[in-house]
Design an enzyme around this catalytic site. Structure first.
Site, PDB file in Angstrom:
ATOM      1  N   ASP A 141      -6.577  -6.220   4.635  1.00  0.00           N
ATOM      2  CA  ASP A 141      -5.934  -4.904   4.580  1.00  0.00           C
ATOM      3  C   ASP A 141      -6.021  -4.249   5.957  1.00  0.00           C
ATOM      4  O   ASP A 141      -7.122  -4.013   6.461  1.00  0.00           O
ATOM      5  CB  ASP A 141      -6.668  -4.070   3.523  1.00  0.00           C
ATOM      6  N   MET A 176      -9.179   8.073  -0.732  1.00  0.00           N
ATOM      7  CA  MET A 176     -10.058   8.491   0.374  1.00  0.00           C
ATOM      8  C   MET A 176     -10.604   9.886   0.097  1.00  0.00           C
ATOM      9  O   MET A 176      -9.887  10.732  -0.440  1.00  0.00           O
ATOM     10  CB  MET A 176      -9.272   8.505   1.684  1.00  0.00           C
ATOM     11  N   HIS A 210      -8.239   0.853  -4.169  1.00  0.00           N
ATOM     12  CA  HIS A 210      -9.188   0.665  -3.059  1.00  0.00           C
ATOM     13  C   HIS A 210      -9.905   1.992  -2.805  1.00  0.00           C
ATOM     14  O   HIS A 210      -9.317   2.932  -2.271  1.00  0.00           O
ATOM     15  CB  HIS A 210      -8.380   0.219  -1.821  1.00  0.00           C
ATOM     16  N   SER A 222       0.840  -1.202   0.000  1.00  0.00           N
ATOM     17  CA  SER A 222       0.000   0.000   0.000  1.00  0.00           C
ATOM     18  C   SER A 222       0.871   1.246   0.000  1.00  0.00           C
ATOM     19  O   SER A 222       1.614   1.511   0.955  1.00  0.00           O
ATOM     20  CB  SER A 222      -0.906   0.014   1.235  1.00  0.00           C
ATOM     21  N   HIS A 233      -1.150  -1.474  -4.195  1.00  0.00           N
ATOM     22  CA  HIS A 233      -2.424  -1.067  -3.584  1.00  0.00           C
ATOM     23  C   HIS A 233      -2.462   0.457  -3.454  1.00  0.00           C
ATOM     24  O   HIS A 233      -1.582   1.078  -2.870  1.00  0.00           O
ATOM     25  CB  HIS A 233      -2.528  -1.726  -2.207  1.00  0.00           C
ATOM     26  N   ASP A 267      -4.745   3.572  -2.161  1.00  0.00           N
ATOM     27  CA  ASP A 267      -5.870   3.928  -1.291  1.00  0.00           C
ATOM     28  C   ASP A 267      -6.418   5.299  -1.648  1.00  0.00           C
ATOM     29  O   ASP A 267      -5.737   6.313  -1.513  1.00  0.00           O
ATOM     30  CB  ASP A 267      -5.399   3.941   0.173  1.00  0.00           C
ATOM     31  N   MET A 277     -12.188   4.242  -0.857  1.00  0.00           N
ATOM     32  CA  MET A 277     -12.864   4.467   0.429  1.00  0.00           C
ATOM     33  C   MET A 277     -13.592   5.808   0.304  1.00  0.00           C
ATOM     34  O   MET A 277     -13.198   6.817   0.890  1.00  0.00           O
ATOM     35  CB  MET A 277     -11.832   4.478   1.560  1.00  0.00           C
ATOM     36  N   MET A 305     -11.555  -5.726   5.620  1.00  0.00           N
ATOM     37  CA  MET A 305     -10.718  -4.753   6.337  1.00  0.00           C
ATOM     38  C   MET A 305     -10.404  -5.305   7.729  1.00  0.00           C
ATOM     39  O   MET A 305     -11.303  -5.731   8.453  1.00  0.00           O
ATOM     40  CB  MET A 305     -11.442  -3.410   6.470  1.00  0.00           C
TER      41      MET A 305
HETATM   42  C1  DX5 Z   1      -6.297   1.864   5.468  1.00  0.00           C
HETATM   43  C2  DX5 Z   1      -5.875   1.473   4.080  1.00  0.00           C
HETATM   44  C3  DX5 Z   1      -4.743   0.521   4.052  1.00  0.00           C
HETATM   45  C4  DX5 Z   1      -3.466   1.007   4.725  1.00  0.00           C
HETATM   46  C5  DX5 Z   1      -2.838  -0.188   5.365  1.00  0.00           C
HETATM   47  O1  DX5 Z   1      -7.548   2.445   5.449  1.00  0.00           O
HETATM   48  O2  DX5 Z   1      -6.947   0.875   3.356  1.00  0.00           O
HETATM   49  O3  DX5 Z   1      -4.470   0.047   2.748  1.00  0.00           O
HETATM   50  O4  DX5 Z   1      -2.564   1.603   3.857  1.00  0.00           O
HETATM   51  O5  DX5 Z   1      -1.743   0.229   6.100  1.00  0.00           O
HETATM   52  P1  DX5 Z   1      -0.979  -0.685   7.150  1.00  0.00           P
HETATM   53  O6  DX5 Z   1      -0.528  -1.924   6.415  1.00  0.00           O
HETATM   54  O7  DX5 Z   1       0.138   0.177   7.610  1.00  0.00           O
HETATM   55  O8  DX5 Z   1      -1.967  -1.034   8.244  1.00  0.00           O
HETATM   56 ZN    ZN Z   2      -6.446  -0.148   1.429  1.00  0.00          ZN
END
Ligand code: DX5
Ligand code: ZN
Length: 213
Positions: A174, A38, A67, A9, A34, A36, A69, A139
């Site tokens: 994740d 948001m 991903h 990620s 990955h 993310d 969110m 998650m």
């Molecule tokens: C959190 C993200 C993850 C995050 C995971 O909301 O969806 O992908 O980057 O990070 P770690 O592996 O550090 O928990």
């Molecule tokens: Zn993620």
């Protein structure tokens, strides 16, 4: 048994030199990347959008695992697919009764569709969608931030989902994944592991990735 897929990620990467970090995980044997996304509404944080995905597409051959969110993910499927996403995963909590429609929309772009649930959502709620998605993301922290602690109880959802998935589907976890929690998830049925902090904050990215499998 097929190989466990590692999806680093980039939320934990160095945003002022993303290319260097992406090349380092590609060389170290990661299969996916990955990303993310948001929106500050679905989760209390804002990260990256379509132009960044488009730029990343130009510098790596890794499969881009996006991903979302965000609220109303259906508005952004086409732009992310056009930017080069190979998999788009959205949250059931953001779509509810529109879920099947959004899965179909992603597949109509010729890419893989992923469906994710937050820690408080029971797998029974998505039972009818499990056979429709290419990937289910469980998650293992509350989405929003990297570096949080793995929630053991979330891994208990994995066998229920695995037993209902078609062959060749992905079951991804994740949040808080490291060399110990990865084993818990893989033995419960996960075959795709997202890890941010554990990979990008390690001294040696290659040995960190190896230790997850
Ligand atoms: C959190 C993200 C993850 C995050 C995971 O909301 O969806 O992908 O980057 O990070 P770690 O592996 O550090 O928990
Ligand atoms: Zn993620």
């Amino acid at each position: 048994m097929s190989k466990v897929i590692i999806s680093p990620s980039i939320l934990s990467a160095n945003f002022s030199n993303l290319e260097k970090d992406i090349i380092s995980v590609e060389k170290a044997g990661a299969e996916w990347l990955h990303i993310d996304v948001m929106d500050g509404h679905f989760v209390p944080n804002i990260t990256i959008g379509v132009p960044v995905v488009k730029s990343i597409r130009k510098i790596t051959n890794l499969l881009l695992d996006v991903h979302l969110m965000i609220e109303t993910p259906e508005k952004y499927i086409k732009p992310f697919a056009d930017a080069g996403a190979d998999i788009i995963t959205f949250h059931y909590e953001a779509t509810k009764e529109k879920t099947e429609e959004v899965i179909k929309l992603i597949k109509s772009c010729g890419i893989k569709a992923g469906l994710s649930i937050k820690p408080m959502t029971k797998p029974e709620e998505i039972e009818k969608y499990i056979p429709l998605a290419d990937l289910i993301l469980v998650m293992t922290v509350e989405p929003g931030f990297g570096g949080q602690k793995f929630m053991d109880e979330c891994a208990k959802k994995l066998p229920y989902i695995k037993s209902r998935q078609p062959e060749n589907s992905f079951l991804q976890v994740d949040g808080g994944i490291n060399d110990v929690t990865s084993k818990i998830c893989v033995s419960a049925g996960a075959n795709s592991l997202v890890a941010g902090n554990y990979i990008f904050k390690s001294e040696n990215v290659e040995s960190a990735i190896r230790s997850l499998r």
